[in-house]
Design an enzyme around this catalytic site. Structure first.
Site, PDB file in Angstrom:
ATOM      1  N   GLU A  61       8.690   3.629   1.995  1.00 60.77           N
ATOM      2  CA  GLU A  61       8.692   2.438   1.793  1.00 60.77           C
ATOM      3  C   GLU A  61       9.303   1.956   0.325  1.00 60.77           C
ATOM      4  O   GLU A  61       9.924   0.892  -0.064  1.00 60.77           O
ATOM      5  CB  GLU A  61       7.207   1.765   2.026  1.00 60.77           C
ATOM      6  CG  GLU A  61       7.343   0.144   1.694  1.00 60.77           C
ATOM      7  CD  GLU A  61       7.092  -0.559   3.068  1.00 60.77           C
ATOM      8  OE1 GLU A  61       6.086  -0.182   3.817  1.00 60.77           O
ATOM      9  OE2 GLU A  61       7.736  -1.391   3.216  1.00 60.77           O
ATOM     10  N   ASP A  62       8.875   2.886  -0.757  1.00 64.80           N
ATOM     11  CA  ASP A  62       8.732   2.661  -2.088  1.00 64.80           C
ATOM     12  C   ASP A  62       9.825   3.285  -2.894  1.00 64.80           C
ATOM     13  O   ASP A  62       9.619   2.908  -4.164  1.00 64.80           O
ATOM     14  CB  ASP A  62       7.408   2.462  -2.765  1.00 64.80           C
ATOM     15  CG  ASP A  62       6.373   1.365  -2.176  1.00 64.80           C
ATOM     16  OD1 ASP A  62       6.794   0.493  -1.447  1.00 64.80           O
ATOM     17  OD2 ASP A  62       5.102   1.780  -2.115  1.00 64.80           O
TER      18      ASP A  62
END
Ligand code: MN
Length: 502
Positions: A61-62
């Protein structure tokens, strides 16, 4: 401390590099968060794949790391788990756009269930993630604190409860409640402390009397006192008109003994010493609670006229209640099944069967087979229903919700201007209870306004408070009506004129 396994070491190196330069709101390097999640997962005795997925859970996600990278370095299972946690994050944030992340099944609820439930370990990683985020919630702005804390109370505490992880549930509840309602929390904390002080001496004498009797019978035991958690006291007070004198289990004495037979023996001994209160003897050993909790409870009146609750259970029951099955062997279906067939657990608590059902169904669905969706729907969110917008977005509401709850959930203006509702293609009364899977459409009319009669037509706390605020704004003398605005008012079925505007 065991030596860190080479695979885990590698995962930590990869995650550290990926999160390089990122900071948490606490100001610490981001990697401290996945590492803390790992520690929690280790405390829960999770398997290596789960722990490694815990290290990597935020990378896709990051960071620039991809699922493919993860699969290549750590294998399919780890990639699968990381993907599940990522999807679950998306599913939770509004439960929209699931199509993008999930195969077409034609049933939004199933999609969500697949996202969350295909492998129970996904939920467990998410739980560990949330637990650490709660522990460090202080660093976030107050608005966000409240939102996360509220969601934790609504979703993650019940999840921990269903996984029978009592200790985790209590931590989530206590931490969250402190943020959701700090004043009430402090108030109840003080109240509990006062009670404790007052009861202490009498409690000790009751404990001594029981201990002496147990020693005479040569029964091995461990005894401790347990103080009711602030949040569960808060919930219980709401049920008992805020009358703390009616709550007898603020302090309980807990006896942990060797086996089930001894539990009943100890119960008998306690009843021979003190007078049991009518209707307060509970055999959760023969009849476990819905989440599988087992114990004997009894409330007695001691010779000093003190009301004391006793809880009696075996070590295994205690361990389950505190740490849950997840703590021992419950991290995948294979292990679950083998523990069951090898007789290491005498019987699976029926509440936990849903996990197995869910996993089986998700596996079947993934391979294109048909499943009994009704059965699936029952369990995961027993106190929630999922309904759909005409566009197919999933909205989750507390069981008992009505069209106005749905409307206010979409937007407070949609709520305010609601003049009718269509459920599954049919116009319905606003007092209709929504059912699982209903498709709900709200008809609005510009400039239309809410009226006090609606207080009988909302169920959720959210809709109620929005509606109240609006009524306040348009009716200056509304506060008078407030006193009758109680959930129990639903029972008195006074016929009210319908609210539909012309
Ligand atoms: Mn995280």
């Amino acid at each position: 401390m065991t030596k860190t396994a080479p695979r885990l070491k590698q995962a930590i190196a990869v995650a550290t590099a990926a999160h390089e330069g990122q900071l948490r709101k606490t100001g610490e390097p981001y990697i401290t968060h996945p590492l803390a999640v790992v520690k929690i997962l280790q405390e829960w005795n999770m398997d290596e794949d789960t722990i490694i997925a815990g290290v990597l859970h935020d990378t896709v996600e990051d960071t620039s790391l991809t699922l493919k990278d993860i699969e290549e370095q750590f294998g399919k299972d780890v990639a699968f788990l990381v993907n599940g946690v990522t999807k679950l994050g998306k599913a939770r944030s509004g439960m929209k756009d699931l199509d993008e992340y999930l195969p077409q099944t034609g049933d939004n609820l199933l999609k969500l269930l697949i996202a969350t439930g295909q492998d129970i370990r996904v939920l467990i990683i998410k739980l560990a993630d949330r637990l650490h985020n709660l522990r460090t919630l202080g660093a976030l702005p107050p608005e966000k604190q409240k939102k996360i804390a509220r969601e934790s109370l609504e979703v993650f505490a019940p999840l921990a409860d269903r996984l029978q992880m009592g200790r985790t549930r209590v931590e989530i509840e206590e931490t969250s409640f402190k943020y959701v309602d700090p004043r009430r929390y402090e108030e109840l904390k003080k109240l509990t402390a006062e009670r404790l002080k007052k009861a202490d001496k009498k409690l000790k004498s009751a404990q001594e009397a029981v201990e002496q009797a147990l020693k005479r019978e040569h029964i091995k035991y461990k005894c401790d006192g347990r103080v009711k958690s602030i949040y569960s006291l808060h919930k219980k007070l709401a049920k008992y008109d805020q009358n703390i004198d009616r709550i007898y289990d603020i302090i309980a004495l807990r006896f942990i003994v060797e086996d089930t037979t001894t539990c009943y023996l100890v119960l008998g001994i306690i009843h021979s010493l003190f007078h049991p209160m009518d209707g307060r003897v509970k055999d959760y050993i023969a009849m476990p609670k819905q989440n599988g909790y087992q114990s004997l409870h009894t409330t007695v009146i001691t010779n000093d006229k003190q009301i004391v609750e006793f809880q009696i259970r075996t070590k295994e029951m205690h361990e389950y209640a505190e740490r849950g099955l997840a703590a021992t062997f419950f991290y995948n279906e294979q292990k679950l099944t083998s523990a069951y067939t090898e007789g290491r657990v005498s019987k699976l608590p029926s509440n936990l069967l849903w996990i197995r059902d869910l996993q089986e169904s998700a596996a079947k669905l993934a391979s294109g087979e048909k499943v009994d969706t009704e059965k699936l729907k029952l369990n995961l969110f027993a106190d929630k229903i999922f309904v759909y917008t005409p566009k197919g977005d999933i909205i989750d509401l507390p069981k008992g919700s009505m069209p106005l709850d749905f409307a206010y959930r979409l937007h407070s203006e949609i709520g305010a201007q609601c003049t009718g509702a269509i459920v599954n293609g049919k116009m319905v009364d606003l007092k209709t209870k929504l059912k699982q899977g209903d498709v709900v459409e709200i008809i609005t009319t510009k400039n239309s306004k809410p009226n006090p009669g609606w207080l009988d037509k909302v169920f959720s706390r959210h809709a109620r408070s929005k509606l109240r605020g609006q009524l306040h704004a348009i009716l200056p003398d509304f506060s008078v009506a407030k006193s009758t605005d109680k959930k129990s008012a639903h029972k008195t079925k006074a016929k009210k004129p319908t609210s539909r505007k012309k």
